[in-house]
Write a protein that holds these residues in place. Sequence first.
Motif: not given
Length: 172
Positions: A152-172
Amino acid sequence: MLNNKMCQALNSQITAEFYSSYLYMQMGSWFDSKGLSGFAHWMKLQAQEEAAHTEILYNYIIERGAPAEYGAIEKPRNEFKSPLEVFEAVLKHEETVTGLINSLMALAIELNDFATKARLEWFVMEQVEEESGVGDVVNKLRLIGDDTNGLFILDKDLSTRTFNVPSPLGKA
Ligand SMILES: [Fe+2]
Ligand SMILES: [Fe+2]
């Protein structure tokens, strides 16, 4: 103009990246069905990243004046015994993808296609990150074993992941 063989190989990679996205959505559904919404969230973001990888390849193929083509996607595996088994399957899958990227790179080098080589360099390093991040979760799950609190601790930890636009798409 993009070499025909290189073009076909890059197009196959579009399908492979979409398969990764499809597989991770399926794995996300497995986690949601077990009540592990943090793991499911992680998988959905991973699927989004894979879809972004297809976009990078698409853009590159079009930029080189060639057509992007979408192949058939097979049905992904949907039965697993445990979160560890899912993440071991992710690691194995990412290692397979690394092999595909390396083969693309070998072809670009063979053809003296320096532009494709330069574009693929991003993917080479992305695979290092992917294998490292997934390997980290596999190790944690091995340490957790049957400890539900740890899960459950790991589940909570993974819930905080955010989406980062990959740099070659260059629209951060
Ligand atoms: Fe990918
Ligand atoms: Fe990946």
